[in-house]
Scaffold this active site. Structure first.
Site, PDB file in Angstrom:
ATOM      1  N   HIS A 180      18.149  11.298  99.902  1.00  0.00           N
ATOM      2  CA  HIS A 180      18.761  11.246  98.540  1.00  0.00           C
ATOM      3  C   HIS A 180      17.594  11.518  97.492  1.00  0.00           C
ATOM      4  CE1 HIS A 180      17.933   6.977  98.815  1.00  0.00           C
ATOM      5  NE2 HIS A 180      17.726   6.952  97.462  1.00  0.00           N
ATOM      6  N   LYS A 238      -5.334  13.362  72.577  1.00  0.00           N
ATOM      7  CA  LYS A 238      -6.690  13.386  72.200  1.00  0.00           C
ATOM      8  C   LYS A 238      -7.149  12.067  71.881  1.00  0.00           C
ATOM      9  CE  LYS A 238     -10.004  16.133  69.579  1.00  0.00           C
ATOM     10  NZ  LYS A 238     -11.058  15.104  69.448  1.00  0.00           N
ATOM     11  N   ASP A 289      -9.443   8.612  70.979  1.00  0.00           N
ATOM     12  CA  ASP A 289     -10.378   8.461  69.859  1.00  0.00           C
ATOM     13  C   ASP A 289     -11.397   7.462  70.612  1.00  0.00           C
ATOM     14  OD1 ASP A 289     -11.739   8.129  67.686  1.00  0.00           O
ATOM     15  OD2 ASP A 289     -10.317   6.878  66.644  1.00  0.00           O
ATOM     16  N   ASP A 295      24.623   6.720  42.998  1.00  0.00           N
ATOM     17  CA  ASP A 295      23.520   7.255  43.027  1.00  0.00           C
ATOM     18  C   ASP A 295      22.672   6.346  41.963  1.00  0.00           C
ATOM     19  OD1 ASP A 295      21.030   8.484  43.010  1.00  0.00           O
ATOM     20  OD2 ASP A 295      21.720  10.441  42.215  1.00  0.00           O
ATOM     21  N   GLY A 327      15.096   6.743  43.566  1.00  0.00           N
ATOM     22  CA  GLY A 327      16.285   5.885  43.665  1.00  0.00           C
ATOM     23  C   GLY A 327      17.007   5.658  45.041  1.00  0.00           C
ATOM     24  N   ARG A 379       9.573  17.354  47.834  1.00  0.00           N
ATOM     25  CA  ARG A 379       8.445  16.717  46.996  1.00  0.00           C
ATOM     26  C   ARG A 379       7.319  16.554  47.880  1.00  0.00           C
ATOM     27  NH1 ARG A 379      11.616  13.024  43.114  1.00  0.00           N
ATOM     28  NH2 ARG A 379      13.547  13.689  43.211  1.00  0.00           N
TER      29      ARG A 379
END
Length: 853
Positions: A46, A237, A239, A681, A721, A791
């Site tokens: 299996h 990668k 360090d 809001d 906000g 932003r």
């Protein structure tokens, strides 16, 4: 997940199966989940199908094996969870032990769920994507009705480009192990748990009785994005220090990239490598120091090289290539065969010990990079699987970095000020391509502790110069002591000015393994980063175009959607390419779609990036791809065509059109005039601290709950906000929903007039929070959960648990760089109850916020 049942069934004194421990740490991107299919010749042959989840392997036994024909529904019996270490297990389980027989790894790769995993397991429907060496595309596991206790499921291939009519083709044509190339008979003959080095499986190998005395390491070329295609594998990668290990009889020598003998510095690793299987071998790898969190730490590695004491860290040698072994030179052998042989040789080592095989992922390079970046790793190295080992920098090995970092040469230091010891800042440089001319790169003054300041100062004092090493003294070099260009350091920085100086530079450590003459400015090479379009034959030669436009003549495929200009930078400060944003939406699709699917959308588009001019787009036209569906909506002046989406292809299609913000209606297309959501809001005036906004959200939650028994949900907006969202049962009209939100907002303002206002004028809300209830009118919208914002830094709107509403919460805290990591660590969806909380706006609820309420 528990391994109690797994452990109960096995006698680990007799079987070589790994005992394991749930949740063990691995150095790999946590967002990448592994899957494995093992061919198991027990009492009956299996296949064991296993998916990594929460520190263990969810497991199903598939008697007939997986079929790539969607018409086949293969029985898959759920069995006990297995440890992660089992994914690499090949060997023979002794007769009389549970599952006695031979086991090989038939396929392995990564998997990504298309639904919430916990919900899928509970409901009996799990859909996911596989990216393996043999299996690919979309698959489904469906529990059979009436078999909840027996856990009988069906494994079914979805209808996609990877489906075939001959369902058993891969089972018949590719029966061998993907790790060692062995058959089940060969596994049984070895009669052990480990794997063996099979010389017959090595092609293009050269007989060489004496190993090379020294090998120059192969180096990678820096690129701006990982290559696309299944012919590439991708590794972490690390360090650390690049180390070539030379094993000769009973001695192991460790050499740095520049050829220095570093055996005595890391004697414990040299001793750990002394195994009978490696009496005549050359390995390539990275030496790292790993903390308890499973992440490598370069500073700890430096400390280990100096004084050997690194409490809380373990030295590990991550071997990723095999150059020579037992009389054969493998440098011309394809990489995939070298790695397979290396894995076999390292199988006798403790999988959690100091010597480890550096695993890889085939294909999906961008996803691997994004996950590495989310974990704060340096980046990835992509390697062509068919390539030979070449002792030079090549384009068969490519490196993609999460952050801008590279080596520089120290050429001087400034005097310290105040209470600082040693020096104020280091002056940095690099060599031009001629290897002779030094170029000034600026200064670094952060990243040092007091011990490092003193240590570096002592080194620099010994190599001080009387004059400046540059042709002309830099303008920012006042009170500078110049030094010979001998010390190499590694620096992380944000960007490079037009004058070639580093901005926001941070010291990461010294690089004793690098020679100063090797240090050049690393510029990304855009080789093979995406699928290139073949130019069409033209009657006339094309006009010359600028390099900027030419760079965009490429495509990439994400969620079956063609992404044009995938390397276009949409978020410059983080290197956020169009391709990367598309992959973000593919990753969060299962979380996001419930809140945006089948809703009319308004879009904020910035095709050239968020800093360039954008525009709000409500009505769609013929330029939109087919993944964006259309609906006619009646407006004041006739009807207009809006767009909506139903799947991940639609999400990615929006991004293809340069959409950086997705704003859905509060109703669905099947009943446009009946909203099912109310959004409050909370928009703070400039200068208000974040904790004030958090306090306002908590106050609004309590008022909704205590006055009307309404459950509300919190999310960041990606700006300043917060949104408090109330799911409602469809029934009220738009005007009723808007009036209700106005009543609630008015109560809040009347109770706290110095804190809240309903006046949108910025001049009228100094020091206050504006409650924008107008988000609840017909055609009004609010930013969608998980949507990006146009932003700085690519922030996203993130649903939260109310427990996360603390003083430290920032509305722009979540970005495309950490959102996926957050989701992968969540135990449950913070808005899990959202879709069930369809609350009626009864007359009693409305009256709770009436003037008399």
């Amino acid at each position: 997940m528990s391994l109690a049942e797994y452990t109960k069934k096995r006698d680990f004194k007799r079987t070589a199966e790994p005992q394991g421990s749930p949740g063990r740490l691995e150095i790999q991107p946590k967002g990448i989940a592994r899957y494995v299919i093992q061919k198991h010749a027990a009492r009956r042959l299996h296949y064991d199908f296993r998916l990594e989840h929460k520190g263990t392997l969810l497991s199903w036994a598939v008697p007939k094996g997986p079929s790539i024909d969607p018409a086949d529904k293969r029985l898959a019996v759920r069995v006990e969870d297995h440890p992660l270490e089992y994914a690499d297990f090949e060997g023979t389980i002794p007769a009389g032990q549970y599952g006695g027989g031979s086991v090989l790894v038939w396929d392995t790769g990564t998997w990504s769920p298309l639904v919430d995993i916990e919900q899928g397991l509970k409901k009996g429907k799990l859909s996911f994507q596989l990216a393996g060496e043999k299996l690919h595309g979309e698959w489904h596991l469906t529990r059979m009705r009436g078999d909840e206790e027996k856990e009988n499921w069906l494994l079914i291939k979805a209808k996609d480009s990877f489906a075939e009519d001959d369902g058993d083709r891969l089972l018949n044509e590719a029966p061998r192990s993907v790790l060692t190339g062995r058959s089940l008979d060969e596994v049984a003959q070895n009669n052990g748990s480990g794997v063996s080095f099979n010389r017959k499986e090595i092609s293009k190998a050269e007989s060489r009785k004496t190993p090379p005395s020294e090998v120059e390491p192969q180096l990678a070329t820096l690129v701006d994005a990982p290559p696309v295609g299944e012919e590439w594998i991708h590794e972490i990668k690390y360090d650390g220090y690049r180390i070539l290990a030379y094993a000769r009889q009973d001695r192991v020598m460790l050499k740095s990239r520049s050829g220095k003998d570093w055996t005595s510095k890391f004697q414990s690793i040299a001793d750990a490598l002394k195994k009978r299987s490696l009496t005549s071998s050359i390995l390539d790898g990275e030496l790292i120091a790993v903390g308890e969190d499973g992440v490598s730490n370069f500073q700890a590695l430096q400390n280990a090289a100096k004084d050997k004491r690194i409490p809380g860290f373990q030295l590990r040698y991550m071997a990723f290539d095999l150059i020579y072994h037992d009389g054969i030179d493998l440098r011309q052998t394809p990489l995939e065969e070298r790695k397979r042989a290396l894995r076999a040789l390292l199988s006798e080592y403790d999988p959690q010990g100091p010597i480890q095989f550096s695993d890889h992922v085939q294909g999906n390079g961008q996803a691997v990079l994004e996950n590495a970046c989310e974990l704060g790793l340096e980046g990835i190295v992509s390697k062509k699987i068919s390539s030979a080992y070449l002792s030079r920098r090549t384009k068969n090995w490519l490196k993609s970095k999460c952050q801008r970092r590279q080596e520089f040469i120290v050429c001087g230091y400034s005097e310290p000020t105040g209470s600082r010891v040693g020096f104020g800042a280091l002056h940095l440089a690099y060599y031009q391509s001629d290897g002779k001319t030094l170029s000034y790169a600026g200064k670094v003054g952060t990243g040092f502790d007091e011990k490092t300041l003193r240590s570096l100062h002592k080194q620099l004092e010994k190599i001080a110069l009387d004059g400046c090493p540059f042709e002309s003294e830099p303008a920012d070099a006042r009170s500078t002591t110049w030094t010979r260009p001998q010390l190499v350091v590694e620096i992380r920085f944000a960007e490079r000015t037009q004058g070639g100086l580093l901005r926001h530079a941070v010291y990461l450590g010294s690089r004793e393994d690098k020679e100063p003459r090797e240090v050049r400015w690393e510029s990304p090479d855009s080789v093979s980063t995406v699928e290139k379009k073949k130019p069409k034959t033209r009657a006339k030669p094309p006009r010359k175009r600028s390099a900027a436009k030419t760079k965009g003549d490429s495509t990439a495929i994400v969620a079956n959607v063609k992404i044009t200009h995938p390397d276009r930078i949409l978020y410059p400060s983080i290197g956020g390419t169009k391709h990367r944003i598309a992959r973000y939406y593919e990753t969060v699709a299962s979380w996001m779609l419930p809140y945006v699917e089948r809703r009319p959308l308004s879009l904020l588009r910035h095709p050239r990036g968020w800093k360039e001019k954008g525009f709000f787009h409500k009505h769609i036209d013929s330029s939109f791809p087919s993944e964006i569906r259309r609906i006619e909506i009646e407006e004041t002046r006739g009807t207009s065509e809006y767009g909506y989406i139903v799947n991940v292809e639609g999400l990615v299609g929006l991004l293809q059109m340069g959409t950086l913000e997705i704003h859905p209606w509060n109703s669905r297309i099947d009943n446009l005039e009946k909203p099912d959501t109310i959004v409050f809001d909370l928009d703070p005036a400039d200068g208000l601290p974040s904790e004030t906004v958090v306090g306002a959200a908590l106050l609004l939650r309590d008022i909704l709950r205590d006055r009307a028994g309404l459950q509300s949900f919190l999310k960041t907006t990606g700006g300043k906000g917060l949104h408090v969202v109330v799911p409602i049962r469809r029934g009220p009209s738009w005007s009723e929903a808007k009036e209700f939100s106005r009543s609630v907002s008015k109560v809040l303002c009347e109770q706290n007039p110095d804190a809240f206002t309903l006046n949108p004028s910025r001049s009228k809300r100094t020091g206050k929070i504006y409650i924008d209830y107008l988000r609840n009118g017909r055609g009004a919208t609010a930013i969608a959960p998980y949507s990006t914002r146009a932003r700085e830094g690519a922030p996203v709107s993130m649903p939260l648990d109310w427990k996360e509403a603390t003083a430290s919460l920032r509305s722009n805290a979540y970005t495309i760089e950490n959102a996926a990591q957050r989701l992968s660590h969540l135990k449950q969806d913070p808005w899990q109850a959202y879709r069930k909380a369809k609350q009626p706006l009864t007359q009693a609820v409305k009256e709770a916020f009436s003037p008399a309420g």
